[in-house]
Design a protein around this motif. Structure first.
Motif, short mmCIF file in Angstrom:
data_model
loop_
_atom_site.label_atom_id
_atom_site.label_comp_id
_atom_site.label_asym_id
_atom_site.label_seq_id
_atom_site.Cartn_x
_atom_site.Cartn_y
_atom_site.Cartn_z
N ALA A 265 -53.62 48.13 3.30
CA ALA A 265 -53.71 49.63 3.42
C ALA A 265 -54.98 49.95 3.55
CB ALA A 265 -52.85 50.35 2.40
N ARG A 266 -56.00 49.43 2.59
CA ARG A 266 -57.22 49.74 2.74
C ARG A 266 -57.93 49.46 4.21
NH1 ARG A 266 -62.39 47.52 1.86
NH2 ARG A 266 -61.35 45.54 1.31
N ARG A 267 -57.34 48.22 4.63
CA ARG A 267 -58.19 47.77 5.77
C ARG A 267 -57.60 48.52 7.03
NH1 ARG A 267 -61.24 43.00 5.40
NH2 ARG A 267 -61.73 42.34 3.12
N TRP A 268 -56.10 48.82 6.97
CA TRP A 268 -55.73 49.55 7.99
C TRP A 268 -56.44 51.00 8.18
CZ3 TRP A 268 -51.49 48.55 11.13
CH2 TRP A 268 -50.98 49.25 11.97
N GLU A 269 -56.88 51.52 7.06
CA GLU A 269 -57.61 52.57 7.20
C GLU A 269 -59.00 52.50 7.89
OE1 GLU A 269 -56.46 56.05 6.92
OE2 GLU A 269 -54.74 54.84 6.68
N MET A 270 -59.57 51.24 7.35
CA MET A 270 -61.01 50.96 7.84
C MET A 270 -60.76 50.70 9.72
SD MET A 270 -62.06 47.87 5.20
CE MET A 270 -63.30 47.27 6.26
N GLY A 271 -59.73 50.22 9.95
CA GLY A 271 -59.41 50.34 11.52
C GLY A 271 -60.12 48.84 12.12
N GLY A 272 -59.67 48.47 13.27
CA GLY A 272 -59.88 47.47 13.96
C GLY A 272 -59.72 46.08 13.35
N PHE A 273 -60.39 45.05 13.59
CA PHE A 273 -60.08 43.76 13.08
C PHE A 273 -60.28 43.57 11.46
CE2 PHE A 273 -61.75 42.64 17.63
CZ PHE A 273 -60.32 42.29 18.01
N ALA A 274 -60.56 44.53 10.70
CA ALA A 274 -60.77 44.40 9.44
C ALA A 274 -59.56 43.79 8.78
CB ALA A 274 -61.05 45.69 8.73
N LEU A 275 -58.49 43.92 9.15
CA LEU A 275 -57.14 43.55 8.67
C LEU A 275 -56.97 42.17 8.77
CD1 LEU A 275 -53.98 45.00 8.46
CD2 LEU A 275 -53.78 42.90 9.38
N LEU A 276 -57.52 41.37 9.32
CA LEU A 276 -57.50 39.77 9.54
C LEU A 276 -58.54 39.35 8.43
CD1 LEU A 276 -57.33 39.00 13.37
CD2 LEU A 276 -55.60 39.12 11.68
N GLY A 277 -59.35 39.98 7.90
CA GLY A 277 -60.33 39.69 6.66
C GLY A 277 -59.66 39.86 5.35
N ALA A 278 -58.59 40.39 5.30
CA ALA A 278 -57.91 40.98 4.02
C ALA A 278 -57.70 39.64 2.93
CB ALA A 278 -56.46 41.47 4.38
N PHE A 279 -57.31 38.51 3.88
CA PHE A 279 -57.02 37.22 2.74
C PHE A 279 -57.48 36.02 3.48
CE2 PHE A 279 -54.05 40.31 1.17
CZ PHE A 279 -54.67 40.34 -0.19
N ALA A 280 -58.22 34.85 2.93
CA ALA A 280 -58.77 33.65 3.41
C ALA A 280 -57.99 33.04 4.25
CB ALA A 280 -59.61 33.04 2.29
N ASP A 281 -56.51 33.15 3.83
CA ASP A 281 -55.68 32.21 4.55
C ASP A 281 -54.71 32.81 5.59
OD1 ASP A 281 -54.45 33.42 2.49
OD2 ASP A 281 -53.32 32.11 1.52
N LEU A 282 -55.08 34.01 6.17
CA LEU A 282 -54.10 34.58 6.86
C LEU A 282 -53.79 33.84 8.34
CD1 LEU A 282 -54.77 38.47 6.63
CD2 LEU A 282 -53.01 37.13 5.57
N LEU A 283 -54.79 33.04 8.59
CA LEU A 283 -54.66 32.31 9.99
C LEU A 283 -54.44 30.75 9.57
CD1 LEU A 283 -57.24 34.17 12.07
CD2 LEU A 283 -54.85 34.12 12.44
N THR A 284 -54.16 30.45 8.28
CA THR A 284 -53.80 29.07 8.30
C THR A 284 -52.65 28.79 7.41
OG1 THR A 284 -55.54 29.22 5.99
CG2 THR A 284 -56.46 28.38 8.06
#
Length: 529
Positions: A265-284
């Motif tokens: 939710a915090r990163r949704w409010e930040m906007g842009g690609f921030a959400l993909l940095g929410a956790f280190a393993d989102l793309l693995t």
């Protein structure tokens, strides 16, 4: 022939890559000329003029860092620059550094052939240039995919692609249809909804879209950024994605469900690609990725008033981020309008375009104008449309018939003195493109200076180094979720194109360390003569 020039280097393309490459080589005392198909600089930012076209990386980062005066004097108006502002910026760069006199505009390159230690580059109108080096700055997203839509030629109304949008077009009072809901579609749809009498969106695959949360930049923010610009740029180069998004080093399941949701939710409010940095393993890790995907799906349900429409907009079947994450403004809100219709082509497939509109399995949708936001022949498309031939007449299109081969994404075995900027085999499209471009241009310029300083005439990858890099690309991609999505990253959007994950998925900082190490060891893996 209309004209012939002998140069140190011939550069193809006057976008972000070509302009900086030209500037660097001129600064090193080399003779160089750029050949550009368009009548102006800008590359993709000249071509993509559709309503709503906008960068999805913040303006302070999606800009050149090579000149301190340039970055201090230029003022961006918005957090995410729109196409007209990006084009003004690139025009300013061309003028400020007096680059235009070294660029031939309206010159589409049709062939580049290597013979007797030189490259001969030919344009479709007859110009010829000969150079020791040929540098392809043709862009990753510069060739539109040919639409595979039955009956398109039968339509009695106007058909426009987002890539070559007319300078002036009035859609007021018209029934408009849009095919495609990728990044271009997500940007153009909300604007067209405001202009048209009725908008019909033909959706093939629902997209994961996050809000840009764009807005004007206040002078205080600009002063703060510019005061610490050097450090910001250093962080960008040390980042795996080419810009700082405050990546969280923790894994998604190291925290509880509520903390995970709060972080999203915090990163949704930040906007842009921030959400993909929410956790280190989102793309693995698929299980971790599922938590982010479900968060976005919940946001869609919360935003779209009609539950049936909301369900049709939900993306399923591929990991979030494995296709390029869309960054939009008011995209999902657009489907709350009474004058917008969503057609789910997964449930009602498109049968044909008719003279009057688009017919699906369920009904015909009558239209006055049809807009195609159907994507690009990415990464290899521009290169394979040029007749590039290396030693003994070897065609690049043949060399890449089964997949693109390169060493570091910079050179191809059998093609001496050919350099590719931000092409397949490099991080490019998985990063801030400007940061990736600067790294490639600087490495290439340093390489040419090294060759000149030591009296070398040519450089090309050894086939063994190229094979090892290709295997490394596959190994690194296989450790991620990227290959699990049928995307333009893999060529899946173009019928008949080889299916292989084309970018380097190991991150920009890791990649740059590898490139530096190769150079420090006398260009390990390259053959210098």
């Amino acid at each position: 022939m209309a004209g012939r020039q002998a140069l140190d280097a011939v550069i193809v393309g006057a976008g972000l890559s070509g302009l900086y490459m030209l500037h660097r080589l001129l600064g090193q005392g080399m003779s160089a000329r750029v050949y550009e198909a368009a009548p102006e600089v800008g590359g993709t930012w000249y071509l993509n003029r559709y309503p709503g076209a906008r960068c999805d990386v913040e303006s302070f980062d999606y800009s050149y860092s090579f000149d301190e005066d340039l970055q201090q004097e230029w003022s961006w108006s918005e957090r995410y620059p729109a196409q007209p502002e990006m084009l003004r910026y690139l025009r300013h760069v061309a003028d400020r550094f007096e680059l235009r006199r070294h660029i031939t505009f309206g010159a589409r390159v049709r062939a580049a052939h290597y013979h007797d230690g030189c490259w001969t580059v030919r344009t479709e109108r007859g110009e010829e240039a000969v150079g020791r080096f040929c540098i392809m700055a043709t862009g990753c997203l510069s060739i539109p995919k040919e639409p595979d839509i039955p009956g398109l030629g039968e339509f009695a109304g106007e058909v426009h692609r987002t890539m070559d949008w007319p300078a002036h077009m009035d859609l007021s009072g018209q029934r408009v249809g849009v095919v495609g809901t990728g990044s271009s579609g997500v940007q153009v749809i909300p604007i067209l909804a405001e202009q048209a009498r009725h908008l019909t969106v033909f959706q093939r695959t629902p997209a994961f879209c996050v809000p840009a949360n764009n807005g004007p930049l206040d002078p205080g923010t600009e002063r703060e950024v510019k005061a610490a610009y050097a450090e910001r740029r250093r962080h960008n180069r040390r980042s795996q994605v080419g810009f700082v998004r405050d990546d969280n080093p923790r894994a998604a399941f190291e925290v509880g469900e509520r903390q995970r949701r709060d972080e999203y939710a915090r990163r949704w409010e930040m906007g842009g690609f921030a959400l993909l940095g929410a956790f280190a393993d989102l793309l693995t890790d698929q299980r971790a990725n599922d938590t982010a995907a479900e968060f976005i799906r919940a946001k869609i349900r919360d935003t779209v008033n009609n539950p049936d429409v909301a369900e049709r907009l939900l993306p399923w079947g591929y990991p979030v981020g494995a296709k390029r994450l869309c960054v939009g403004t008011g995209y999902y809100e657009t489907f709350n309008r009474d004058d917008v219709t969503l057609v789910d082509l997964a449930k009602a497939p498109l049968e044909t375009v008719t003279a009057a509109g688009v017919r699906t399995r369920e009904r015909e949708h009558r239209l006055d104008t049809l807009v195609l936001a159907t994507g690009f022949d990415a990464m290899t498309g521009a290169l394979e449309r040029i007749d590039i031939r290396g030693r003994d007449g070897l065609a690049l299109a043949d060399r890449w018939a089964h997949r693109p081969h390169s060493y570091l994404g910079l050179g191809v075995a059998g093609f001496p003195n050919l350099f590719i900027i931000a092409g397949p085999g490099s991080p490019s499209v998985l990063t801030n493109m400007v940061t990736a471009i600067e790294q490639h241009v600087e490495w290439t310029a340093d390489c040419l200076a090294y060759l000149r300083g030591r009296g070398h005439r040519s450089i090309e990858p050894a086939i063994e180094a190229e094979d090892a890099w290709t295997a490394h690309l596959d190994e690194v991609a296989g450790q991620t979720l990227f290959p699990r999505a049928p995307s333009w990253y893999t060529g899946a959007n173009v019928p008949g194109k080889p299916r292989v994950f084309m970018p380097y998925a190991g991150g920009l900082a890791t990649y740059e360390e590898t490139c530096q190490d190769v150079a420090a060891q006398g260009y390990r893996g390259f053959i210098l003569t």
